[in-house]
Design a protein around this motif. Structure first.
Motif, PDB file in Angstrom:
ATOM      1  N   LEU A   1      -8.681  13.355  -3.626  1.00  0.00           N
ATOM      2  CA  LEU A   1      -9.838  12.894  -2.859  1.00  0.00           C
ATOM      3  C   LEU A   1      -9.424  12.241  -1.547  1.00  0.00           C
ATOM      4  O   LEU A   1     -10.101  12.397  -0.527  1.00  0.00           O
ATOM      5  N   ASP A   2      -8.307  11.490  -1.553  1.00  0.00           N
ATOM      6  CA  ASP A   2      -7.836  10.864  -0.314  1.00  0.00           C
ATOM      7  C   ASP A   2      -7.478  11.909   0.728  1.00  0.00           C
ATOM      8  O   ASP A   2      -7.772  11.746   1.925  1.00  0.00           O
ATOM      9  N   SER A   3      -6.847  12.992   0.284  1.00  0.00           N
ATOM     10  CA  SER A   3      -6.466  14.048   1.230  1.00  0.00           C
ATOM     11  C   SER A   3      -7.701  14.739   1.807  1.00  0.00           C
ATOM     12  O   SER A   3      -7.739  15.082   2.989  1.00  0.00           O
ATOM     13  N   LEU A   4      -8.728  14.919   0.957  1.00  0.00           N
ATOM     14  CA  LEU A   4      -9.961  15.541   1.432  1.00  0.00           C
ATOM     15  C   LEU A   4     -10.677  14.644   2.430  1.00  0.00           C
ATOM     16  O   LEU A   4     -11.156  15.108   3.476  1.00  0.00           O
ATOM     17  N   GLN A   5     -10.736  13.349   2.115  1.00  0.00           N
ATOM     18  CA  GLN A   5     -11.393  12.424   3.028  1.00  0.00           C
ATOM     19  C   GLN A   5     -10.648  12.339   4.346  1.00  0.00           C
ATOM     20  O   GLN A   5     -11.257  12.290   5.414  1.00  0.00           O
ATOM     21  N   SER A   6      -9.311  12.332   4.277  1.00  0.00           N
ATOM     22  CA  SER A   6      -8.507  12.287   5.498  1.00  0.00           C
ATOM     23  C   SER A   6      -8.786  13.511   6.368  1.00  0.00           C
ATOM     24  O   SER A   6      -8.904  13.406   7.594  1.00  0.00           O
ATOM     25  N   HIS A   7      -8.900  14.661   5.733  1.00  0.00           N
ATOM     26  CA  HIS A   7      -9.168  15.889   6.484  1.00  0.00           C
ATOM     27  C   HIS A   7     -10.558  15.834   7.120  1.00  0.00           C
ATOM     28  O   HIS A   7     -10.736  16.233   8.283  1.00  0.00           O
ATOM     29  N   LEU A   8     -11.538  15.341   6.376  1.00  0.00           N
ATOM     30  CA  LEU A   8     -12.887  15.216   6.921  1.00  0.00           C
ATOM     31  C   LEU A   8     -12.924  14.228   8.079  1.00  0.00           C
ATOM     32  O   LEU A   8     -13.605  14.457   9.088  1.00  0.00           O
ATOM     33  N   ASP A   9     -12.186  13.123   7.939  1.00  0.00           N
ATOM     34  CA  ASP A   9     -12.143  12.130   9.019  1.00  0.00           C
ATOM     35  C   ASP A   9     -11.497  12.703  10.273  1.00  0.00           C
ATOM     36  O   ASP A   9     -11.914  12.413  11.398  1.00  0.00           O
ATOM     37  N   GLN A  10     -10.474  13.516  10.089  1.00  0.00           N
ATOM     38  CA  GLN A  10      -9.772  14.107  11.233  1.00  0.00           C
ATOM     39  C   GLN A  10     -10.654  15.108  11.972  1.00  0.00           C
ATOM     40  O   GLN A  10     -10.602  15.204  13.191  1.00  0.00           O
ATOM     41  N   THR A  11     -11.445  15.871  11.205  1.00  0.00           N
ATOM     42  CA  THR A  11     -12.303  16.866  11.869  1.00  0.00           C
ATOM     43  C   THR A  11     -13.458  16.192  12.599  1.00  0.00           C
ATOM     44  O   THR A  11     -13.916  16.688  13.636  1.00  0.00           O
ATOM     45  N   GLY A  12     -13.937  15.051  12.046  1.00  0.00           N
ATOM     46  CA  GLY A  12     -15.001  14.321  12.725  1.00  0.00           C
ATOM     47  C   GLY A  12     -16.216  15.185  12.986  1.00  0.00           C
ATOM     48  O   GLY A  12     -16.774  15.802  12.087  1.00  0.00           O
ATOM     49  N   LYS A  13     -16.619  15.240  14.243  1.00  0.00           N
ATOM     50  CA  LYS A  13     -17.798  16.025  14.615  1.00  0.00           C
ATOM     51  C   LYS A  13     -17.450  17.470  14.995  1.00  0.00           C
ATOM     52  O   LYS A  13     -18.320  18.236  15.411  1.00  0.00           O
ATOM     53  N   GLU A  14     -16.179  17.800  14.874  1.00  0.00           N
ATOM     54  CA  GLU A  14     -15.750  19.147  15.240  1.00  0.00           C
ATOM     55  C   GLU A  14     -16.357  20.178  14.287  1.00  0.00           C
ATOM     56  O   GLU A  14     -16.356  19.993  13.070  1.00  0.00           O
ATOM     57  N   LEU A  15     -16.869  21.252  14.850  1.00  0.00           N
ATOM     58  CA  LEU A  15     -17.469  22.320  14.052  1.00  0.00           C
ATOM     59  C   LEU A  15     -16.463  23.442  13.846  1.00  0.00           C
ATOM     60  O   LEU A  15     -15.908  23.974  14.809  1.00  0.00           O
ATOM     61  N   HIS A  16     -16.225  23.806  12.584  1.00  0.00           N
ATOM     62  CA  HIS A  16     -15.315  24.912  12.271  1.00  0.00           C
ATOM     63  C   HIS A  16     -16.057  26.208  12.002  1.00  0.00           C
ATOM     64  O   HIS A  16     -15.469  27.280  12.072  1.00  0.00           O
ATOM     65  N   PHE A  17     -17.335  26.112  11.651  1.00  0.00           N
ATOM     66  CA  PHE A  17     -18.079  27.297  11.243  1.00  0.00           C
ATOM     67  C   PHE A  17     -19.377  27.446  12.028  1.00  0.00           C
ATOM     68  O   PHE A  17     -20.374  27.953  11.508  1.00  0.00           O
ATOM     69  N   GLU A  18     -19.352  27.030  13.291  1.00  0.00           N
ATOM     70  CA  GLU A  18     -20.558  27.113  14.108  1.00  0.00           C
ATOM     71  C   GLU A  18     -20.945  28.560  14.395  1.00  0.00           C
ATOM     72  O   GLU A  18     -22.109  28.849  14.693  1.00  0.00           O
ATOM     73  N   HIS A  19     -19.983  29.478  14.288  1.00  0.00           N
ATOM     74  CA  HIS A  19     -20.314  30.891  14.491  1.00  0.00           C
ATOM     75  C   HIS A  19     -21.162  31.431  13.342  1.00  0.00           C
ATOM     76  O   HIS A  19     -21.788  32.494  13.470  1.00  0.00           O
ATOM     77  N   ILE A  20     -21.207  30.706  12.217  1.00  0.00           N
ATOM     78  CA  ILE A  20     -22.028  31.112  11.075  1.00  0.00           C
ATOM     79  C   ILE A  20     -23.330  30.328  11.038  1.00  0.00           C
ATOM     80  O   ILE A  20     -24.413  30.900  10.953  1.00  0.00           O
ATOM     81  N   PHE A  21     -23.205  29.007  11.119  1.00  0.00           N
ATOM     82  CA  PHE A  21     -24.371  28.126  11.001  1.00  0.00           C
ATOM     83  C   PHE A  21     -24.771  27.661  12.391  1.00  0.00           C
ATOM     84  O   PHE A  21     -24.298  26.641  12.880  1.00  0.00           O
ATOM     85  N   ASP A  22     -25.616  28.421  13.011  1.00  0.00           N
ATOM     86  CA  ASP A  22     -26.023  28.144  14.394  1.00  0.00           C
ATOM     87  C   ASP A  22     -27.195  27.174  14.401  1.00  0.00           C
ATOM     88  O   ASP A  22     -28.337  27.532  14.637  1.00  0.00           O
ATOM     89  N   LYS A  23     -26.885  25.893  14.105  1.00  0.00           N
ATOM     90  CA  LYS A  23     -27.920  24.854  14.085  1.00  0.00           C
ATOM     91  C   LYS A  23     -27.392  23.626  14.823  1.00  0.00           C
ATOM     92  O   LYS A  23     -26.178  23.443  14.944  1.00  0.00           O
ATOM     93  N   PRO A  24     -28.286  22.776  15.279  1.00  0.00           N
ATOM     94  CA  PRO A  24     -27.829  21.556  15.952  1.00  0.00           C
ATOM     95  C   PRO A  24     -26.960  20.704  15.041  1.00  0.00           C
ATOM     96  O   PRO A  24     -27.200  20.626  13.840  1.00  0.00           O
ATOM     97  N   ARG A  25     -25.968  20.048  15.625  1.00  0.00           N
ATOM     98  CA  ARG A  25     -25.044  19.224  14.854  1.00  0.00           C
ATOM     99  C   ARG A  25     -25.748  18.102  14.106  1.00  0.00           C
ATOM    100  O   ARG A  25     -25.347  17.722  13.008  1.00  0.00           O
ATOM    101  N   SER A  26     -26.826  17.551  14.664  1.00  0.00           N
ATOM    102  CA  SER A  26     -27.495  16.420  14.037  1.00  0.00           C
ATOM    103  C   SER A  26     -28.035  16.762  12.656  1.00  0.00           C
ATOM    104  O   SER A  26     -28.208  15.879  11.815  1.00  0.00           O
ATOM    105  N   VAL A  27     -28.268  18.054  12.401  1.00  0.00           N
ATOM    106  CA  VAL A  27     -28.795  18.466  11.102  1.00  0.00           C
ATOM    107  C   VAL A  27     -27.827  18.105   9.988  1.00  0.00           C
ATOM    108  O   VAL A  27     -28.219  17.788   8.877  1.00  0.00           O
ATOM    109  N   TYR A  28     -26.523  18.100  10.291  1.00  0.00           N
ATOM    110  CA  TYR A  28     -25.517  17.906   9.264  1.00  0.00           C
ATOM    111  C   TYR A  28     -25.169  16.445   9.038  1.00  0.00           C
ATOM    112  O   TYR A  28     -24.275  16.143   8.267  1.00  0.00           O
ATOM    113  N   LEU A  29     -25.837  15.544   9.727  1.00  0.00           N
ATOM    114  CA  LEU A  29     -25.517  14.126   9.583  1.00  0.00           C
ATOM    115  C   LEU A  29     -26.653  13.353   8.936  1.00  0.00           C
ATOM    116  O   LEU A  29     -26.805  12.172   9.129  1.00  0.00           O
TER     117      LEU A  29
END
Length: 557
Positions: free
Chosen positions: A455-483
């Motif tokens: 779980l620590d490794s997963l949280q660290s990875h999520l923290d590192q990605t922050g607001k960066e989108l990795h799959f925006e080419h699939i889910f074409d929605k505003p970023r605010s939807v995911y927060l």
């Protein structure tokens, strides 16, 4: 393609096993590879379309199933329909070009993140699944389309289990031939007579007549001619063989000489307008598939190497696909993904923890020999499996079991090497034992540091990605939807009732029932200690039940 009522004809040959039994049995055999299943994606997509509640319910159902596949160590090949399908199906025109929808792109991405394999068929997915099995790329086919047998599949599971340890319908062509007396060529003839998704069949011919005519075995010469693409020896024409078959079956309908029918059908006549449809016959006997036309180096390499899911990137995918917050992702991954991660670690002891890494000739059986007639449909008894007999599961595969050893050959990409599997101290102790169907299970306590590290490794990875989108080419929605807020729906389909989504105690999460086949070869010390403690408890119980009377009451004078 589907043949109406054919499932009901072959149902008496059905056996019932759990997916856990089948996966465990396959992994313990002499060649030691994990269960390989070709899955017809259309069936799962149809089932997912009825999912409700929450965000992206269709994709979420797939996510839960993928977790179970990984937990069971199943190497799944997801087969998609291809553009080579006929453009006319069930009396309506269909689009044979796959639609590039958000769901399809997300599904393809999730399949690869779980390290399953994507295979795009030339035409019908069930035909591709059947040939993948005939060429021994997979052990089983999972589909609800009965025509997979007509394309040559030997072993089929019809549906996904509703819950853990729930039995599912299993079929084998050997069982069908033994119990029902039909082979592949017979079922092809039934499809020509009864009709399928791409043909109407013959008028006034129901499943009873079609089955009786198939048992007459008059179709061998035509089937063999189609199978060999006309290389039949003597100079004959396809049309002549078709007419020969038609005349033989019409004679049988009028006179009933074979005895497979309890009456004659003089008013039913097969004519050349609808029988036999030679194009449909060719498609069944020699289906066009991608696996036969293309080199399958990528598939072969995937089958040879160890499974390697991208656990970290899956968290980012879930954040964008399901709009889960970080805290909710960690809760769900602790309950749903962690069991899969544990069994993955047990099966792949040579692979470093990913939390510390960056992210043949085909034949148609024409059966010219005589086969004794099976009992009539009304007297057939459905075969069921016994929870105490593993031999029935054994018959699902044509290889011999090998006893467990404490070493395993592991392909690390540099050639196979012997590996001592007792090098990982994941398991602290074993506290209980039980049998589920024919599978022995241990109640195991894992080191809680495994969960913390995961779980620590997963949280660290999520923290590192922050607001960066990795799959925006699939889910074409505003970023605010995911927060937004955490997903609060509790009506998730395909989630086992024994999974506690709100579980937070690491000790409870790290106590699980695990197949003994995974534990025995890797942790002999813990198994020995458990058996010793169990024997001690049984001795104490026996001694307690046989205690002599301490106080003797004298008889009255």
């Amino acid at each position: 393609m589907g043949i109406k009522d054919l499932w009901e004809v072959i149902e008496p040959s059905e056996k019932q096993y759990t997916l856990e039994e089948i996966a465990s049995d396959r992994a313990q055999r002499s060649d030691k590879h994990q269960l390989r299943i070709a899955i017809d994606v259309a069936l799962w997509t149809f089932q997912a379309s009825s999912s409700k509640g929450g965000r992206s319910p269709e994709l979420r159902l797939m996510f839960y199933r993928f977790c179970r596949l990984q937990e069971l160590g199943i190497r799944a090949i997801f087969v998609f329909d291809g553009p080579g399908r006929p453009g006319w199906k069930r009396d309506r025109e269909i689009n044979t070009i796959p639609m590039d929808t958000e769901f399809r792109q997300a599904l393809l991405t999730m399949i690869r993140l779980f390290d399953f394999h994507v295979w795009h068929a030339y035409g019908e997915a069930e035909a591709e699944c059947a040939v993948l099995q005939r060429l021994d790329y997979v052990d089983l086919v999972m589909t609800g389309d009965v025509d997979v047998f007509l394309f040559g599949a030997r072993r089929v599971v019809r549906q996904w289990p509703a819950k853990r340890y729930t039995t599912i319908p299993c079929y084998d062509m050997a069982w069908i031939n033994q119990v029902i007396g039909l082979d592949r060529s017979d079922m092809i003839l039934i499809a020509l007579l009864r009709g399928s998704d791409y043909s109407h069949g013959s008028a006034q011919v129901g499943i009873t007549i079609a089955e009786a005519l198939a048992r007459c075995k008059k179709h061998g010469r035509l089937m063999e001619y189609i199978q060999t693409n006309g290389d039949y020896g003597d100079y004959v024409k396809e049309e002549d063989l078709a007419e020969e078959l038609r005349d033989a079956l019409n004679y049988e309908l009028k006179n009933g000489c074979s005895g497979y029918s309890n009456r004659t059908y003089s008013q039913t006549i097969l004519d050349n307008d609808d029988f036999p449809d030679l194009q449909i016959l060719r498609d069944f006997v020699n289906p066009k598939t991608k696996i036969q036309q293309k080199k399958s180096d990528d598939l072969a390499k995937w089958l040879e190497r160890q499974s390697s899911p991208d656990w970290k990137e899956l968290t980012v995918f879930c954040k964008e696909a399901f709009r889960w917050t970080t805290s909710y992702i960690l809760r769900r991954f602790g309950s749903l993904v962690f069991p899969a991660y544990l069994t993955w670690r047990l099966r792949n002891p040579s692979v470093p923890s990913p939390t510390a890494q960056n992210s043949s000739k085909l034949t148609v059986t024409t059966t010219t020999q005589q086969i004794s007639a099976p009992p009539p449909p009304s007297k057939r008894v459905k075969t069921t499996s016994s929870s105490s007999q593993q031999t029935q599961v054994d018959s699902f595969f044509s290889v011999t079991k090998l006893k467990n050893t404490t070493h395993q050959e592991v392909d690390n990409g540099k050639g196979k090497s012997k590996l001592n599997m007792n090098t990982d101290n994941m398991i602290v102790r074993i506290t209980n034992e039980k049998w589920v169907k024919s599978q022995r299970m241990y109640y195991v306590e894992f080191d809680t540091n495994i969960l913390t590290e995961f779980l620590d490794s997963l949280q660290s990875h999520l923290d590192q990605t922050g607001k960066e989108l990795h799959f925006e080419h699939i889910f074409d929605k505003p970023r605010s939807v995911y927060l937004g807020n955490e997903d609060s729906d509790n009506d998730d389909d395909d989630v086992d009732t024994d999974v506690a989504l709100n579980e937070k105690d690491p000790k409870k999460i790290c106590r699980r029932w695990i197949s003994a086949d995974l534990v025995d070869p890797s942790y002999p010390r813990q198994v020995k200690e458990f058996k010793a403690q169990k024997a001690k408890r049984e001795q104490m119980k026996a001694a307690k039940n046989n205690l002599p009377d301490i106080i003797t009451i004298p008889d009255s004078p």
